[in-house]
Design a protein around this motif. Sequence first.
Motif, short mmCIF file in Angstrom:
data_model
loop_
_atom_site.label_atom_id
_atom_site.label_comp_id
_atom_site.label_asym_id
_atom_site.label_seq_id
_atom_site.Cartn_x
_atom_site.Cartn_y
_atom_site.Cartn_z
N TRP A 1 8.14 -0.95 -1.82
CA TRP A 1 8.31 -1.58 -0.50
C TRP A 1 7.38 -0.93 0.52
O TRP A 1 6.85 -1.61 1.42
CB TRP A 1 9.75 -1.48 -0.02
CG TRP A 1 9.98 -2.34 1.20
CD1 TRP A 1 9.86 -1.97 2.50
CD2 TRP A 1 10.33 -3.73 1.20
NE1 TRP A 1 10.12 -3.04 3.33
CE2 TRP A 1 10.42 -4.14 2.56
CE3 TRP A 1 10.60 -4.66 0.20
CZ2 TRP A 1 10.74 -5.43 2.93
CZ3 TRP A 1 10.93 -5.96 0.57
CH2 TRP A 1 11.00 -6.33 1.92
N ALA A 2 7.15 0.35 0.40
CA ALA A 2 6.22 1.02 1.31
C ALA A 2 4.83 0.43 1.18
O ALA A 2 4.10 0.29 2.18
CB ALA A 2 6.20 2.52 1.03
N ALA A 3 4.44 0.05 -0.05
CA ALA A 3 3.14 -0.60 -0.23
C ALA A 3 3.14 -1.98 0.42
O ALA A 3 2.16 -2.40 1.04
CB ALA A 3 2.83 -0.72 -1.72
N LYS A 4 4.27 -2.70 0.27
CA LYS A 4 4.38 -4.00 0.94
C LYS A 4 4.27 -3.82 2.45
O LYS A 4 3.59 -4.59 3.14
CB LYS A 4 5.72 -4.65 0.55
CG LYS A 4 5.99 -6.00 1.22
CD LYS A 4 6.80 -5.81 2.49
CE LYS A 4 6.81 -7.06 3.32
NZ LYS A 4 7.18 -6.81 4.73
N ASP A 5 4.95 -2.81 3.00
CA ASP A 5 4.88 -2.56 4.43
C ASP A 5 3.48 -2.18 4.88
O ASP A 5 3.02 -2.57 5.96
CB ASP A 5 5.85 -1.44 4.81
CG ASP A 5 7.24 -1.97 5.18
OD1 ASP A 5 7.38 -3.19 5.35
OD2 ASP A 5 8.17 -1.16 5.29
N LEU A 6 2.80 -1.38 4.07
CA LEU A 6 1.43 -1.00 4.40
C LEU A 6 0.55 -2.23 4.48
O LEU A 6 -0.25 -2.39 5.42
CB LEU A 6 0.89 -0.02 3.35
CG LEU A 6 -0.55 0.46 3.55
CD1 LEU A 6 -0.72 1.14 4.90
CD2 LEU A 6 -0.95 1.41 2.41
N GLN A 7 0.72 -3.14 3.52
CA GLN A 7 -0.07 -4.37 3.55
C GLN A 7 0.32 -5.25 4.74
O GLN A 7 -0.54 -5.85 5.38
CB GLN A 7 0.11 -5.18 2.26
CG GLN A 7 -0.62 -6.52 2.34
CD GLN A 7 -0.58 -7.32 1.07
OE1 GLN A 7 -1.57 -7.40 0.37
NE2 GLN A 7 0.56 -7.92 0.77
N SER A 8 1.61 -5.32 5.06
CA SER A 8 2.04 -6.14 6.20
C SER A 8 1.34 -5.69 7.47
O SER A 8 0.82 -6.50 8.25
CB SER A 8 3.56 -6.04 6.37
OG SER A 8 4.24 -6.54 5.24
N GLY A 9 1.36 -4.36 7.70
CA GLY A 9 0.71 -3.85 8.90
C GLY A 9 -0.79 -4.03 8.88
O GLY A 9 -1.40 -4.38 9.89
N LEU A 10 -1.41 -3.79 7.73
CA LEU A 10 -2.86 -3.92 7.64
C LEU A 10 -3.31 -5.37 7.74
O LEU A 10 -4.39 -5.66 8.28
CB LEU A 10 -3.36 -3.29 6.34
CG LEU A 10 -3.28 -1.76 6.27
CD1 LEU A 10 -3.71 -1.27 4.89
CD2 LEU A 10 -4.15 -1.13 7.35
N GLY A 11 -2.51 -6.30 7.22
CA GLY A 11 -2.85 -7.71 7.37
C GLY A 11 -2.87 -8.10 8.84
O GLY A 11 -3.79 -8.78 9.31
N SER A 12 -1.86 -7.64 9.57
CA SER A 12 -1.83 -7.92 11.00
C SER A 12 -2.96 -7.19 11.72
O SER A 12 -3.58 -7.74 12.65
CB SER A 12 -0.48 -7.49 11.58
OG SER A 12 -0.41 -7.78 12.96
N TYR A 13 -3.26 -5.97 11.29
CA TYR A 13 -4.34 -5.21 11.90
C TYR A 13 -5.68 -5.92 11.71
O TYR A 13 -6.51 -5.97 12.63
CB TYR A 13 -4.39 -3.81 11.29
CG TYR A 13 -5.52 -2.95 11.82
CD1 TYR A 13 -5.47 -2.46 13.12
CD2 TYR A 13 -6.62 -2.65 11.02
CE1 TYR A 13 -6.51 -1.68 13.61
CE2 TYR A 13 -7.64 -1.87 11.51
CZ TYR A 13 -7.60 -1.39 12.80
OH TYR A 13 -8.62 -0.63 13.29
N ALA A 14 -5.90 -6.49 10.53
CA ALA A 14 -7.13 -7.25 10.30
C ALA A 14 -7.22 -8.43 11.26
O ALA A 14 -8.30 -8.75 11.77
CB ALA A 14 -7.19 -7.73 8.85
#
Length: 740
Positions: free
Chosen positions: A519-532
């Motif tokens: 889930w931490a990987a999912k969260d990392l991607q969620s934030g990075l997707g928004s950051y992009a």
Amino acid sequence: MTTHRTTHPTSHPTSHHTRNWTTHRIRHRLIAWSVAATVVAAGCSATGDSPAASPSGTPTGSVSLAPSPASSPSTTIVALPAALVQFGAYTAVPMGDPDSPAYEGPARPTSLTGVQVAPSVREALAANGVGTTLTRQGFVVVPADLRQLHFAYTESAYGGWPVYVTTDAAYHVWHLTFDKILRDIETSALSPRLRTLVSQSLTAAHTQTGQLSGTALADAAARAEQLYQVAAAELGLPVTLGPLARQEKALVDAHAGPATSPLLGTRIDYSLMTPRGHYTRSATLSRYFVAMSVLGQSAFCLPGTQGCSSSDPVRPVRVGLLATRAMLGSSSLTAQWRSIYETTAFLVGLADDYTPAEMLAAATSVAPQWMSNPGPLADDAIVRRVIASLTTTRAVRIDPEKASLRLMGTRFTLDSYVMDQLIAPSVGTNSAGQQRLLPSALDVAAALGSTTARTVLTTSGAMDHQGYREQLAALTSLVQNRPAAEWGGTVYDAWLAALQPVWADHGRAFPDLMRTPAWAAKDLQSGLGSYAQLKHDTILYTKQAVAEGGGDEPATTPRNWVEPEPVAFARLAAAVALLRSGASARHLLTASQVTLLTDVGDVFDLFARTAAGELAGQKVSAADNQALRFIGERLEALWFRTSDGSSSGEPEADTDSAVIADIASGPASVLEVGTGRFDRIYVLVPDDAGRFQVAVGGTYAYYEFAVAAGERLTDTTWRAKLDGGTAPARPSWQSVMMAH
């Protein structure tokens, strides 16, 4: 004096000298940033009661800047006038305790026995590894190639499965909303203002050239005028180009990469003037982008800085002074510049390099009558005194070795500062003697609290670079200690603040599946997707870091779920309110845009309310559950309302949500971050009746990779790579959340 980087220590990463240098550099530059942030935030919190702070107030011909006390003898920061930093209302939402109160919901099952699974979902779970991964870790992400996020939700009401509204869905709605509001403001307000500013500045510069003909300032005046000629030509204004302007415009139009400016004699990366982000959507936006880039990327370098000519070191500043004199020579022109700069400062941030307003104040302190009589500027000693006055007010914090004056400079942002501090020469070489020439968006995630990002950075070798760990620790401390209210200084910062919750560690206050590495990987991607998406939407304004060198049938009305991240949703609602209040105060919003922002805020409030109740083990209300049941249709409606319509009323340029943005430049390559097509996520969630069910939602597909310098991607070229199967592989750390 201007702050300079010293590259010598990086060649001896293990020396005692380097350790001392690294420690000093961290302390000095982070103190400088924290003082600047404090001063700016204090100004941003000003009320609009004072006439001087009113966006519609009458500007004066000069812009005064009052110095604030320094936190150390070597650092003095200058506050902008209140009129330039009174932005909008922001409600700070603090981070919660990750362990308390403890999550009140039921424990997750370890098999699908007794779990409600809709028939169509059961088919998806039968695919290789999907069902087993779901039961093992409580969720699974499955590639789906969805071009719009709402596609993951619109069929749920009819397919009988419960929805799982991810933070990704909310972040994406915010991106659509912010990007729409921004490009509408740019099209209807900022572009016309820029045309007026450039046209009138060109007229003033032309008059100035005539007045100074035959004097020692003639060449500098002609160069200043020709810079405005280039900007005017890029806006499509009628103009006759001078010989240097023709050469300059050819480089601008060719997006030629790093080259020496014929006008300024300094090195400019003309590839940064390639229209990207949403600026390819219309001719108006493209012209606005290029003209703003001409004013923002054309650097009047300071003597002794990197790339500044040693044969005539004060000439760029002299040209900049005369360009400033033309642009801020009257109250009407000052008002035009301020209306553009202050609006974009509210949205993104204050300029990192020195502004015309600061140059005006510095020059006036040295030669009080220079605006009416520029003759003293012919004296190199006077110009050097102006530079000394300018650089003692504050430090340039990103790439200080290239400190300069810019007419509409790119902005200081926290994330760019983080990345700049984690590449050469801010960090040294690794054991193989290699420099870190490109950062990673993971640097930003790590500084904002992501343990997973730190783990990936360790595995990738980033932590092996001399000084990296110390720099990251100092940056993380700076972020953690930043007062909550200061995140509302700009809309950009409010967006970054909304990413913090998903990057924070999750403890006993959250369901067990959210405490796992997957889930931490999912969260990392969620934030990075928004950051992009953040970097995509603000690509014109932000300054880049630059390195040198099985179950039962579902119920008729299932219990729908929201990812239990109430702080993330509440911070998004706060960002919406900040944008609405700040843009409304500047008379930049139409009635329909105000309604749009109000409706988006209501959606985020629904998500925050539901998420908070879930953590407390509460049942969802019938009204909220019904609203979530048809959330796909609501998301689709918001997508349509944030799209650009054609003459037929159908959206154009919005049928594919994949976006790309370059965020940092190295000597031979640039770093791209982007989103692909959306994936589906399947999650085991309670149904409020003592059982579990499989809910379905959508997630980002995040990409990060380097391309050759000069080959910056646009959304169009990026989508072609996705369609043609030539896109690079997604980061390997994402595999843990996929079926396996």
